[in-house]
Design a protein around this motif. Structure first.
Motif, mmCIF file in Angstrom:
data_model
loop_
_atom_site.group_PDB
_atom_site.id
_atom_site.type_symbol
_atom_site.label_atom_id
_atom_site.label_comp_id
_atom_site.label_asym_id
_atom_site.label_seq_id
_atom_site.Cartn_x
_atom_site.Cartn_y
_atom_site.Cartn_z
ATOM 1 N N ASN A 77 18.209 58.996 41.007
ATOM 2 C CA ASN A 77 17.202 58.607 41.998
ATOM 3 C C ASN A 77 17.836 58.509 43.382
ATOM 4 O OD1 ASN A 77 15.254 56.302 39.872
ATOM 5 N ND2 ASN A 77 15.347 58.508 39.942
ATOM 6 N N LYS A 78 19.042 57.939 43.417
ATOM 7 C CA LYS A 78 19.741 57.754 44.695
ATOM 8 C C LYS A 78 20.103 59.116 45.293
ATOM 9 C CE LYS A 78 23.398 55.197 46.932
ATOM 10 N NZ LYS A 78 24.857 55.250 46.901
ATOM 11 N N ALA A 79 20.601 60.010 44.458
ATOM 12 C CA ALA A 79 20.986 61.340 44.922
ATOM 13 C C ALA A 79 19.781 62.090 45.484
ATOM 14 C CB ALA A 79 21.625 62.126 43.778
ATOM 15 N N TYR A 80 18.594 61.756 44.975
ATOM 16 C CA TYR A 80 17.373 62.406 45.453
ATOM 17 C C TYR A 80 16.998 61.916 46.849
ATOM 18 C CZ TYR A 80 12.541 64.148 45.366
ATOM 19 O OH TYR A 80 11.374 64.800 45.645
ATOM 20 N N GLY A 81 17.566 60.768 47.238
ATOM 21 C CA GLY A 81 17.249 60.230 48.554
ATOM 22 C C GLY A 81 16.578 58.871 48.523
ATOM 23 N N THR A 82 16.326 58.354 47.322
ATOM 24 C CA THR A 82 15.700 57.035 47.181
ATOM 25 C C THR A 82 16.675 55.958 47.659
ATOM 26 O OG1 THR A 82 14.785 57.956 45.148
ATOM 27 C CG2 THR A 82 14.450 55.596 45.519
ATOM 28 N N ASN A 83 16.143 54.947 48.364
ATOM 29 C CA ASN A 83 16.995 53.823 48.775
ATOM 30 C C ASN A 83 17.248 52.904 47.594
ATOM 31 O OD1 ASN A 83 17.093 54.443 51.568
ATOM 32 N ND2 ASN A 83 14.997 53.656 51.734
ATOM 33 N N ASN A 96 12.123 58.751 44.342
ATOM 34 C CA ASN A 96 11.887 58.874 42.907
ATOM 35 C C ASN A 96 12.338 57.575 42.267
ATOM 36 O OD1 ASN A 96 11.472 59.733 40.309
ATOM 37 N ND2 ASN A 96 13.076 61.315 40.297
ATOM 38 N N VAL A 97 11.423 56.872 41.612
ATOM 39 C CA VAL A 97 11.763 55.610 40.965
ATOM 40 C C VAL A 97 11.420 55.753 39.491
ATOM 41 C CG1 VAL A 97 11.361 53.120 40.906
ATOM 42 C CG2 VAL A 97 11.291 54.331 43.093
ATOM 43 N N GLY A 98 12.416 56.107 38.697
ATOM 44 C CA GLY A 98 12.160 56.296 37.275
ATOM 45 C C GLY A 98 12.926 57.490 36.735
ATOM 46 N N ILE A 99 12.370 58.112 35.717
ATOM 47 C CA ILE A 99 13.118 59.149 34.989
ATOM 48 C C ILE A 99 12.471 60.523 35.073
ATOM 49 C CG2 ILE A 99 14.021 57.416 33.382
ATOM 50 C CD1 ILE A 99 12.038 58.414 31.301
ATOM 51 N N MET A 100 11.545 60.722 36.011
ATOM 52 C CA MET A 100 10.896 62.043 36.106
ATOM 53 C C MET A 100 11.868 63.078 36.663
ATOM 54 S SD MET A 100 7.001 61.892 37.069
ATOM 55 C CE MET A 100 5.989 60.447 36.950
ATOM 56 N N PRO A 101 11.824 64.299 36.130
ATOM 57 C CA PRO A 101 12.686 65.349 36.675
ATOM 58 C C PRO A 101 12.127 65.816 38.030
ATOM 59 C CG PRO A 101 11.354 66.204 34.855
ATOM 60 C CD PRO A 101 11.000 64.760 34.999
ATOM 61 N N HIS A 102 12.836 65.479 39.114
ATOM 62 C CA HIS A 102 12.284 65.762 40.447
ATOM 63 C C HIS A 102 12.260 67.258 40.758
ATOM 64 C CE1 HIS A 102 16.328 66.550 41.935
ATOM 65 N NE2 HIS A 102 16.723 65.498 41.256
ATOM 66 N N GLU A 103 13.052 68.054 40.020
ATOM 67 C CA GLU A 103 13.158 69.500 40.300
ATOM 68 C C GLU A 103 11.808 70.200 40.225
ATOM 69 O OE1 GLU A 103 14.768 67.906 37.935
ATOM 70 O OE2 GLU A 103 16.914 68.006 38.380
#
Lengths: 377, 291
Positions: free
Chosen positions: B28-34, B135-142
């Protein structure tokens, strides 16, 4: 998990809920000489299906001779496909009045629901339909207490015999305690009876919330006594969520929603699913090969559809499992595979590098279902 | 815009030191979530790849201004953790934990509702994502794409499937939400679609349901009265064997509701486009928003 009547009554004992004196019989030799109960005795088939009374699974014996005769008749009886292997013998009491009570969770209200009726001992669904006013419904928030005042109020509304208010209140309080502290999904008593021996729960229909298994050691003991259909044993041992169905297209998927949807898409394309099999989230290669083994045991399967959408589940691991289970094998049926989501390109690469003439890869769920139906025809 | 979470959300992860918690929080963090904090009693003062760990939510909130809790703690501690997050000041709690006893679930819902104004998503859900923001959780953001369609679903993998179908047709999403399939979910379909309706950047709603319960029927009634945006819906389980009934009590409570047939009927009459397979979701939405 639905319990047998006798298991529910073991819980009654635990929660101090008055019920008839009884004896559990698994072998008729146990009652050859005598039983330590007073006559008349009710002989009750222990099966997990409704309508046992009409099917002849409940008889009243007035003496030892009748007890032997009826027990012999009921033991081994086939009630709607359920073979009777256990009998519950209970002292019959003289019933003065019969009520109905149940405790369950009302999902749409997100509250507990208590239903109480003075019309017990009969088909309560019919009462609810024909005379809805005779069935009192009371909701209670899950962090609230079931107070004496509330119980008195619903006893009044249901027009139960006020002479017995105290004993009825006590038994309702204990049933509620069993529902909450005992982590039951359902506690249903029909009839809750006023008898010459006091207020008693004569029957029990109890379902346990298996998510609470870690809280109660007896959940596992009960579970061991409940028979699993032969077709589902193998899958259960392997930790797979499997339900046998009637069709010929074997289904493997991840996530209950996606698997359910896969069954629908197979039907849309003119086929019928042979099973529901969910390998769950985060499945490893071993899980996939175990799933294929389970399907091999089903003679009705003519083709297999593997439908994976990777989230936590990684498509490369699924592909490895498929290769592991099929490599160098002359497959009995064609397998159609659809992989999408996390690591799907790696997964497809693995399948391409390990070709098998009976394995087919499709891009969409619909086309995969269509092909699986065609290949199995 | 988006609903519930965006680039300003500040996330504290309960159970950050566990395997699952760590894996997904870092993703989630790597995706940009704080992802600003984690909690684990007894491990306050430590950190996980630079994310500070606190003993309690209260400490985490006062030090980092976290406002969203993401919960990965085991089922036996989940009720306590969710309540701690709510009373500790988190406005949204996303509970991923699977296998929480129904009595704990019902109990925590009741307390949250009566004593706090925190919102709970889940338990037993994949969380939520506002593509491009958080992204907060386990969804595949791709598989997601920033855009204007709101997605809400009871099932995890079907959410992914639906999002994938939209993205394939270049239809982006404002927020994708998995509400979870447990007996007592925190937020329901109605809570979510009400927010989608109010969100200026959401132009259409995808709602994915399945057999059992009456949440879809209730949502249908709500849609009929309150939703002006196009709704595309899919219901899984048309051919599934009927589930077990909870005794006579269960039959009385659910009546004739709960089947796929009834859900599809009621959603259709509420004006939603109900598709037959998840693959059709993309095309149906394309048509709905162009018309």
């Amino acid at each position: 998990m639905d319990l047998f009547e006798y298991q529910g009554k073991l819980l009654y004992k635990e929660f101090d809920i008055k019920h008839p004196n009884s004896k559990l019989v698994k072998n008729l030799i146990e009652i050859q000489e005598s039983v330590e109960l007073s006559y008349p005795i009710v002989v009750k088939a222990q099966v997990q299906v409704g309508g046992r009374g009409k099917a002849g699974g409940i008889k009243i014996a007035n003496n030892h001779e009748e007890l032997i005769k009826y027990s012999d008749e009921i033991m081994g009886m086939d009630i709607k496909g359920h073979i009777v292997e256990i009998l519950l013998l209970e002292e019959a009491s003289k019933i003065l009045e019969e009520y109905y009570i149940s405790f369950t969770l009302d999902r749409s209200e997100k509250k507990y629901l208590i239903m109480l009726s003075s019309k017990g001992g009969m088909d309560i669904e019919k009462v609810a339909e024909d005379n809805p006013d005779d069935l009192i419904k009371h909701h209670i928030g899950a962090s609230e207490e079931l107070t004496e005042d509330i119980i008195h109020e619903i006893i009044g509304k249901a027009k139960l015999n006020q002479e017995y208010t105290k004993s009825i209140t006590d038994i309702i309080q204990n049933l509620f305690l069993m529902f909450v502290k005992g982590d039951c999904d359902l506690v249903e008593v029909n009839p809750l009876a006023i008898t010459d021996a006091g207020v008693m729960a004569l029957d029990s229909k109890v379902a346990l919330d298996m998510n609470a298994k870690y809280k109660h050691s007896y959940f596992e003991d009960f579970e061991k006594e409940i028979p699993i259909p032969e077709s589902e044993k193998n899958a259960k041992e392997k930790g797979l969520n499997f339900i046998k169905l009637d069709g010929s297209v074997g289904i493997i998927g991840n996530g209950a929603g996606l698997v359910m949807s896969t069954l629908d898409v197979v039907a849309e394309n003119g086929g019928n699913a042979a099973n529901f099999l969910d390998i769950g989230g985060g499945a490893k290669a071993e899980t996939v090969s175990a799933a294929l083994e389970v399907l091999e045991a089903d003679k009705n399967v003519k083709s297999v559809l593997i439908n994976i959408f990777g989230g936590i589940t990684r498509c490369d691991l699924v592909a490895e499992g498929i290769v592991e289970a099929t490599k160098g094998k002359d497959l009995v049926w064609p397998i159609v595979i659809r992989l999408d989501g996390t690591n799907s390109s790696e997964g497809l690469e693995i399948l391409k590098n390990n070709p098998n003439e009976k394995i087919f890869i499709e891009e969409s769920m619909d086309s995969a279902a269509r092909l699986a139906v065609e290949r199995g025809a | 815009m988006s609903i519930l979470i965006d680039e300003n959300s500040r996330v504290v992860v309960q159970g950050l030191t566990g395997r699952e918690g760590q894996f997904h929080a870092l993703r989630n963090k790597a995706y940009g979530t704080n992802v600003v904090a984690g909690t684990r009693p007894g491990k306050g003062g430590e950190n996980v790849e630079g994310i500070p760990i606190f003993d309690t939510i209260k400490d985490a909130v006062s030090e980092t201004n976290a406002d969203v809790a993401l919960t990965f703690v085991p089922p036996s501690f989940a009720k306590e953790a969710v309540l701690e997050a709510a009373f500790g000041g988190c406005k949204l709690i996303v509970c991923i934990t699977e296998g929480i006893p129904a009595k704990d679930e019902a109990g925590m819902y009741d307390i949250l509702k009566k004593e706090t104004d925190s919102l709970l998503l889940g338990p037993n859900c994949p969380g939520l994502i506002s593509p491009g923001k958080a992204n907060v959780g386990i969804m595949p953001h791709e598989i997601t794409l920033p855009g204007n369609i709101g997605v809400v679903s009871r099932s995890g993998t079907l959410t992914y499937q639906a999002v994938h179908e939209l993205t394939k047709l270049n239809i982006g999403q404002s927020t994708c939400i998995g509400i979870g399939g447990d007996p007592v979910p925190g937020m329901s379909f109605i809570d979510v679609i009400e927010k989608f309706e109010k969100d200026d950047d959401t132009n259409g709603i995808v709602m994915i349901g399945e057999i059992g319960g009456t949440a879809e029927e209730e949502a249908a009634e709500y849609i009929k009265k309150n939703i002006s945006k196009p709704v595309v819906s899919y219901i899984a389980g048309v051919t599934a064997p009927p589930g077990k009934k909870m005794g006579h009590a269960g039959a009385i409570v659910s009546g004739n509701k709960g089947t796929a047939k009834v859900k599809i009927q009621e959603l259709t009459s509420a004006g939603a486009t109900v598709v037959k397979t998840p693959t059709e979701i993309g095309e149906a939405m394309k048509e709905a928003i162009s018309g």
